[in-house]
Design a protein around this motif. Structure first.
Motif, short mmCIF file in Angstrom:
data_model
loop_
_atom_site.label_atom_id
_atom_site.label_comp_id
_atom_site.label_asym_id
_atom_site.label_seq_id
_atom_site.Cartn_x
_atom_site.Cartn_y
_atom_site.Cartn_z
N LEU A 95 0.20 2.57 8.41
CA LEU A 95 0.05 3.41 7.22
C LEU A 95 0.18 4.89 7.59
O LEU A 95 0.82 5.66 6.86
CB LEU A 95 -1.31 3.14 6.58
CG LEU A 95 -1.52 1.72 6.03
CD1 LEU A 95 -2.94 1.54 5.53
CD2 LEU A 95 -0.52 1.41 4.93
N ARG A 96 -0.39 5.28 8.71
CA ARG A 96 -0.26 6.67 9.15
C ARG A 96 1.20 6.99 9.47
O ARG A 96 1.69 8.09 9.15
CB ARG A 96 -1.12 6.92 10.39
CG ARG A 96 -2.63 6.86 10.13
CD ARG A 96 -3.38 7.35 11.35
NE ARG A 96 -4.83 7.22 11.22
CZ ARG A 96 -5.54 6.20 11.67
NH1 ARG A 96 -4.94 5.22 12.34
NH2 ARG A 96 -6.85 6.16 11.49
N ALA A 97 1.89 6.05 10.09
CA ALA A 97 3.29 6.27 10.44
C ALA A 97 4.15 6.47 9.19
O ALA A 97 5.20 7.13 9.26
CB ALA A 97 3.82 5.08 11.25
N ALA A 118 1.80 4.77 -3.04
CA ALA A 118 1.79 6.22 -2.79
C ALA A 118 0.41 6.84 -2.96
O ALA A 118 0.24 7.83 -3.70
CB ALA A 118 2.81 6.92 -3.69
N PRO A 119 -0.59 6.31 -2.26
CA PRO A 119 -1.93 6.88 -2.41
C PRO A 119 -2.06 8.22 -1.69
O PRO A 119 -1.35 8.49 -0.71
CB PRO A 119 -2.83 5.83 -1.76
CG PRO A 119 -1.95 5.20 -0.71
CD PRO A 119 -0.56 5.17 -1.33
N ASP A 120 -2.96 9.04 -2.17
CA ASP A 120 -3.30 10.27 -1.47
C ASP A 120 -4.23 9.99 -0.29
O ASP A 120 -4.29 10.79 0.65
CB ASP A 120 -4.00 11.25 -2.42
CG ASP A 120 -3.13 11.59 -3.62
OD1 ASP A 120 -2.05 12.17 -3.40
OD2 ASP A 120 -3.53 11.28 -4.76
N LEU A 121 -4.96 8.87 -0.37
CA LEU A 121 -5.94 8.54 0.66
C LEU A 121 -6.12 7.03 0.74
O LEU A 121 -6.17 6.34 -0.28
CB LEU A 121 -7.30 9.18 0.30
CG LEU A 121 -8.46 8.94 1.27
CD1 LEU A 121 -8.20 9.65 2.60
CD2 LEU A 121 -9.77 9.43 0.66
N ILE A 170 0.83 -1.20 0.00
CA ILE A 170 0.00 0.00 0.00
C ILE A 170 0.87 1.25 0.00
O ILE A 170 0.63 2.19 -0.76
CB ILE A 170 -0.94 0.00 1.22
CG1 ILE A 170 -1.93 -1.17 1.12
CG2 ILE A 170 -1.69 1.33 1.32
CD1 ILE A 170 -2.75 -1.39 2.38
N ILE A 171 1.88 1.27 0.83
CA ILE A 171 2.78 2.42 0.91
C ILE A 171 3.46 2.66 -0.43
O ILE A 171 3.61 3.81 -0.88
CB ILE A 171 3.80 2.21 2.04
CG1 ILE A 171 3.09 2.22 3.40
CG2 ILE A 171 4.88 3.29 1.99
CD1 ILE A 171 3.94 1.69 4.54
N ALA A 172 3.86 1.57 -1.09
CA ALA A 172 4.54 1.69 -2.38
C ALA A 172 3.64 2.28 -3.46
O ALA A 172 4.13 2.90 -4.42
CB ALA A 172 5.05 0.32 -2.83
N ASN A 196 -11.29 -3.29 9.47
CA ASN A 196 -9.83 -3.24 9.44
C ASN A 196 -9.23 -3.12 10.83
O ASN A 196 -9.87 -2.62 11.75
CB ASN A 196 -9.38 -2.07 8.57
CG ASN A 196 -10.06 -2.06 7.21
OD1 ASN A 196 -10.80 -1.13 6.88
ND2 ASN A 196 -9.86 -3.09 6.41
N ARG A 197 -7.98 -3.55 10.96
CA ARG A 197 -7.31 -3.59 12.27
C ARG A 197 -6.54 -2.30 12.51
O ARG A 197 -5.85 -1.80 11.63
CB ARG A 197 -6.36 -4.79 12.34
CG ARG A 197 -7.02 -6.13 12.17
CD ARG A 197 -6.04 -7.29 12.38
NE ARG A 197 -4.74 -6.99 11.79
CZ ARG A 197 -3.57 -7.01 12.48
NH1 ARG A 197 -3.57 -7.29 13.77
NH2 ARG A 197 -2.44 -6.75 11.87
N ALA A 198 -6.64 -1.80 13.73
CA ALA A 198 -5.96 -0.55 14.09
C ALA A 198 -4.45 -0.59 13.86
O ALA A 198 -3.88 0.39 13.37
CB ALA A 198 -6.28 -0.19 15.54
#
Length: 243
Positions: free
Chosen positions: A74-76, A55-58, A51-53, A66-68
Motif C-alpha cells: 500500500l505504501r508503494a 484512493a483513501p487518504d489514510l 484498497i488502492i482503487a 496486519n502483515r507487513a
C-alpha cells in the motif's frame, strides 16, 4: 477525509466518531452494526488492489493484526499507512487519540473520555485470581507475555499464568493447562469462538468464564463498558464449570 481501516476495533472507533469518513473495512469489521462500506478482505489477507482503487487518504493498520508485506504494498502505491501498536490499556488510549486525529477528528470524542474514566475509576484489585486464557484450540494456544488482553485482565485482578512466557501466544498442551490448576479458565469468543458447549468440557472441575472478545481484545468504544461487562463475567455467578 477518506479512510480505510484494517482493524475491527479501530473501524468502530472511526465510524462512531467520524460518520462518513470510512470508505473501506475488512470482512471482520462487524461494528457498528449496519456499517455500509466497501469490504476489502481479511485482516491477514486484504485485497490491496481494491484498497488502492478506493484512493483513501489514510489506511489504518496494526502491527499485530496486519502483515507487513501488505502494508508495504500500500505504501508503494503512494498511500499513507498509519500503523498502531497496542499492548497495554494506556497505549490503547494514546493510539486511539492518534488514529482519530489523523482521521480528521478535531475534538476528543465523549466515548473516549468515558472509557478512560471507567478504567481510572476501577478500585484496586483484591487478591489476584490466577487464570489460563485459551485463544485457540487444535492446537491449544493461550495468552502469553505482553498482550493487550493480558493487561486488561490484570487491571481486573486476573493474573494469567503464562504472562512471563517467552512467546506472546504460546502453544501449550491441554494436559499442561489443566495441571497448572488455575483458579479460572477465561474463554473468549474470538479469535476462536469458545461457547458453553465448546471449551469448558476440556477443563473438568475448573471454573470457566465465557467472555466477549470485543470487550477483552478490542480497543475502541467497547472500552467504556468493558470493565463492567468483563467484571460481571469473571465473577463466580457468571461462571460455568467444566464437566
Amino acid at each position: 477525509m477518506r479512510v480505510v481501516s484494517l482493524v475491527p476495533s479501530l473501524t468502530e472507533a472511526v465510524a462512531v466518531t467520524l460518520p462518513g469518513a470510512l470508505v473501506g473495512a475488512t470482512d471482520w469489521c462487524t461494528h457498528p452494526a449496519g456499517l455500509d462500506v466497501t469490504r476489502v478482505g481479511g485482516t491477514k489477507n486484504p485485497d490491496t488492489d481494491r484498497i488502492i482503487a478506493l484512493a483513501p487518504d489514510l489506511v489504518i493498520a496494526n502491527e499485530e493484526e496486519n502483515r507487513a508485506p501488505d502494508l508495504d504494498a500500500l505504501r508503494a502505491a503512494g498511500l499513507e499507512v498509519l500503523v498502531t501498536e497496542v499492548r497495554t490499556l494506556p497505549q490503547a488510549f494514546l493510539e486511539l487519540d492518534r488514529v482519530l486525529t489523523a482521521s480528521g477528528a478535531r475534538t476528543r470524542p465523549r466515548w473516549l473520555d468515558e472509557a478512560q474514566a471507567a478504567w481510572t475509576a476501577l478500585p484496586a484489585p483484591a487478591e489476584p485470581v490466577t487464570a489460563v486464557v485459551p485463544v485457540w484450540r487444535r492446537p491449544w494456544m493461550v495468552l502469553g507475555r505482553d498482550t493487550f488482553a493480558g493487561d486488561v485482565l490484570a487491571r481486573l485482578g486476573v493474573h494469567h499464568l503464562y504472562a512471563a512466557h517467552p512467546d506472546r501466544y504460546p502453544r501449550v498442551p491441554l494436559d499442561e493447562l489443566r495441571a497448572a490448576a488455575p483458579d479460572l479458565v477465561v474463554l473468549p469468543d474470538e479469535p476462536y469462538r469458545f461457547t458453553a458447549d465448546d471449551g469448558p468440557e476440556a477443563f473438568p472441575g475448573l471454573p470457566c468464564a465465557l467472555v466477549g472478545g470485543r470487550h477483552l481484545t478490542w480497543y475502541g468504544p467497547s472500552l467504556a463498558e468493558a470493565p463492567r461487562v468483563l467484571g460481571e463475567a469473571l465473577r463466580p455467578s457468571g461462571r460455568t464449570t467444566g464437566l
